[in-house]
Design a protein around this motif. Structure first.
Motif, PDB file in Angstrom:
ATOM      1  N   VAL A  65       3.343 -11.230  17.375  1.00 27.22           N
ATOM      2  CA  VAL A  65       3.714 -10.010  16.642  1.00 27.22           C
ATOM      3  C   VAL A  65       3.105 -10.078  15.251  1.00 27.22           C
ATOM      4  O   VAL A  65       3.224 -11.087  14.557  1.00 27.22           O
ATOM      5  CB  VAL A  65       5.250  -9.868  16.544  1.00 27.22           C
ATOM      6  CG1 VAL A  65       5.622  -8.625  15.745  1.00 27.22           C
ATOM      7  CG2 VAL A  65       5.876  -9.837  17.930  1.00 27.22           C
ATOM      8  N   ARG A  66       2.471  -9.006  14.842  1.00 26.73           N
ATOM      9  CA  ARG A  66       1.799  -8.961  13.540  1.00 26.73           C
ATOM     10  C   ARG A  66       2.742  -8.453  12.461  1.00 26.73           C
ATOM     11  O   ARG A  66       3.843  -7.989  12.745  1.00 26.73           O
ATOM     12  CB  ARG A  66       0.564  -8.066  13.627  1.00 26.73           C
ATOM     13  CG  ARG A  66      -0.417  -8.517  14.700  1.00 26.73           C
ATOM     14  CD  ARG A  66      -1.602  -7.591  14.780  1.00 26.73           C
ATOM     15  NE  ARG A  66      -2.484  -7.978  15.865  1.00 26.73           N
ATOM     16  CZ  ARG A  66      -3.812  -8.051  15.771  1.00 26.73           C
ATOM     17  NH1 ARG A  66      -4.411  -7.731  14.637  1.00 26.73           N
ATOM     18  NH2 ARG A  66      -4.539  -8.407  16.797  1.00 26.73           N
ATOM     19  N   VAL A  67       2.259  -8.506  11.229  1.00 25.84           N
ATOM     20  CA  VAL A  67       3.018  -7.985  10.099  1.00 25.84           C
ATOM     21  C   VAL A  67       2.207  -6.901   9.405  1.00 25.84           C
ATOM     22  O   VAL A  67       1.059  -7.116   9.010  1.00 25.84           O
ATOM     23  CB  VAL A  67       3.370  -9.108   9.099  1.00 25.84           C
ATOM     24  CG1 VAL A  67       4.105  -8.534   7.885  1.00 25.84           C
ATOM     25  CG2 VAL A  67       4.215 -10.178   9.774  1.00 25.84           C
ATOM     26  N   SER A  68       2.826  -5.730   9.275  1.00 28.25           N
ATOM     27  CA  SER A  68       2.244  -4.611   8.525  1.00 28.25           C
ATOM     28  C   SER A  68       2.979  -4.490   7.195  1.00 28.25           C
ATOM     29  O   SER A  68       4.203  -4.621   7.153  1.00 28.25           O
ATOM     30  CB  SER A  68       2.399  -3.296   9.302  1.00 28.25           C
ATOM     31  OG  SER A  68       1.760  -3.358  10.559  1.00 28.25           O
ATOM     32  N   ALA A  69       2.238  -4.235   6.125  1.00 26.85           N
ATOM     33  CA  ALA A  69       2.837  -4.069   4.805  1.00 26.85           C
ATOM     34  C   ALA A  69       2.455  -2.709   4.235  1.00 26.85           C
ATOM     35  O   ALA A  69       1.306  -2.271   4.359  1.00 26.85           O
ATOM     36  CB  ALA A  69       2.351  -5.170   3.858  1.00 26.85           C
ATOM     37  N   VAL A  70       3.426  -2.041   3.618  1.00 24.89           N
ATOM     38  CA  VAL A  70       3.134  -0.760   2.982  1.00 24.89           C
ATOM     39  C   VAL A  70       2.616  -0.983   1.567  1.00 24.89           C
ATOM     40  O   VAL A  70       2.967  -1.962   0.902  1.00 24.89           O
ATOM     41  CB  VAL A  70       4.364   0.171   2.968  1.00 24.89           C
ATOM     42  CG1 VAL A  70       4.715   0.600   4.381  1.00 24.89           C
ATOM     43  CG2 VAL A  70       5.560  -0.463   2.278  1.00 24.89           C
ATOM     44  N   VAL A  71       1.799  -0.047   1.099  1.00 30.96           N
ATOM     45  CA  VAL A  71       1.169  -0.124  -0.212  1.00 30.96           C
ATOM     46  C   VAL A  71       1.239   1.241  -0.878  1.00 30.96           C
ATOM     47  O   VAL A  71       1.002   2.261  -0.224  1.00 30.96           O
ATOM     48  CB  VAL A  71      -0.298  -0.590  -0.076  1.00 30.96           C
ATOM     49  CG1 VAL A  71      -1.104  -0.295  -1.330  1.00 30.96           C
ATOM     50  CG2 VAL A  71      -0.360  -2.072   0.255  1.00 30.96           C
TER      51      VAL A  71
END
Length: 232
Positions: A65-71
Motif C-alpha cells: 500500500v502506497r502513501v499519498s500526501a496532499v500539498v
C-alpha cells in the motif's frame, strides 16, 4: 449514475482507492486505523496530510500500500515554492503520490502562466520520486475553466487531474469525470474525489473514466455498505 454494481470484484475495486483521512482533528490512533484498513482491504494508497507521511510509511511497510500526501491543501493558495518544498519533503519521507491543489484564484483570474508554473514547480520537485495529481476544485469552475485547468496540468507534466478536495463546494460528479477524461490525453489519468461514498457511486466514476478514487468511505465501498462520512 450507473447502478451496475453486480459482479464487480471488490478486490479489484479496492485497488482504485486512495483511502483518505484529511480532517484537522485526525489523531495518531485514527491514522493507524486508516493504515490497518488499507492493509487489510488492499487499497491502492492512504491519503493523508504531510505530517502523517512518516507514520503511514512505517505502518504500511511490506504491505504494497502506497502513501499519498496532499500539498497546498485545501485552498491551493500557498506560494509555488512552498508547495514545491512541501511536496519534496513528503516524497523524501516516502510519499509516492502528491495530490496538490492548483491555484484556484489564479485560474479564475485567467492567469494561465501562474497556474502552469505552480503545477510545474511541484512536478519538478518530486520528479523520479512521486507522481503528481492536480486537484481542480471543480465546484468553483465553469466547464471551460475545467478544460483549461486540465490542459495546464498536462502541459506542466502532471500525471493525474482530480476533481475536488472534498472541502470546497460540490464534489465529484460523473459529468465532470467524463469532461476531464475527454480534456486530457490518454497518458494523463483522472481521479474522482469528494462525496464518493458507496459502491454504486464508485463504479459510476470508474465507468466515466476515473482510474483512481479518493474517499474516506473505502471500507463501505468494498464491503457494499452504504453511507460513509461527510466530506471527502
Amino acid at each position: 449514475m450507473s447502478g451496475k454494481t453486480e459482479g464487480f470484484d471488490p478486490a479489484k475495486l479496492a485497488a482504485y482507492i486512495d483511502h483518505t483521512l484529511l480532517k484537522a482533528d485526525a489523531t495518531a490512533e485514527a491514522v493507524d486505523k486508516l493504515c490497518d484498513e488499507a492493509r487489510r482491504f488492499g487499497f491502492y494508497s492512504v491519503c493523508v496530510n504531510g505530517g502523517w507521511v512518516s507514520r503511514c510509511v512505517k505502518a504500511l511497510e511490506g504491505s504494497g500500500v502506497r502513501v499519498s500526501a496532499v500539498v497546498g491543501f485545501p485552498l491551493g493558495a500557498s506560494l509555488p515554492e512552498v508547495k514545491a518544498f512541501e511536496a519534496a519533503r513528503a516524497a523524501e519521507l516516502g510519499a509516492t503520490d502528491i495530490d496538490m491543489v492548483l491555484a484556484v484564484g489564479a485560474l479564475l483570474a485567467g492567469d494561465e502562466a501562474y497556474v502552469r508554473d505552480d503545477i510545474r514547480a511541484v512536478v519538478e520537485a518530486v520528479k523520479g520520486k512521486a507522481i503528481v495529481k492536480v486537484i481542480l476544485e471543480t465546484g468553483f469552475l465553469t466547464d471551460d475553466q475545467k478544460r483549461t485547468a486540465c490542459r495546464l496540468a498536462e502541459e506542466a507534466g502532471a500525471h493525474f487531474v482530480k476533481t475536488s478536495t472534498g472541502f470546497g463546494p460540490g464534489g465529484a460528479t460523473v459529468e465532470d469525470v467524463r469532461l476531464m477524461r475527454a480534456a486530457v490525453s490518454p497518458g494523463v489519468q483522472v481521479k474522482a474525489s469528494g462525496g464518493v461514498r458507496d459502491r454504486a457511486a464508485a463504479i459510476a466514476m470508474i465507468e466515466a473514466g476515473a482510474t483512481r478514487l479518493g474517499t474516506s468511505s473505502g471500507v463501505a465501498i468494498v464491503s457494499g455498505a452504504g453511507g460513509g462520512s461527510a466530506g471527502y
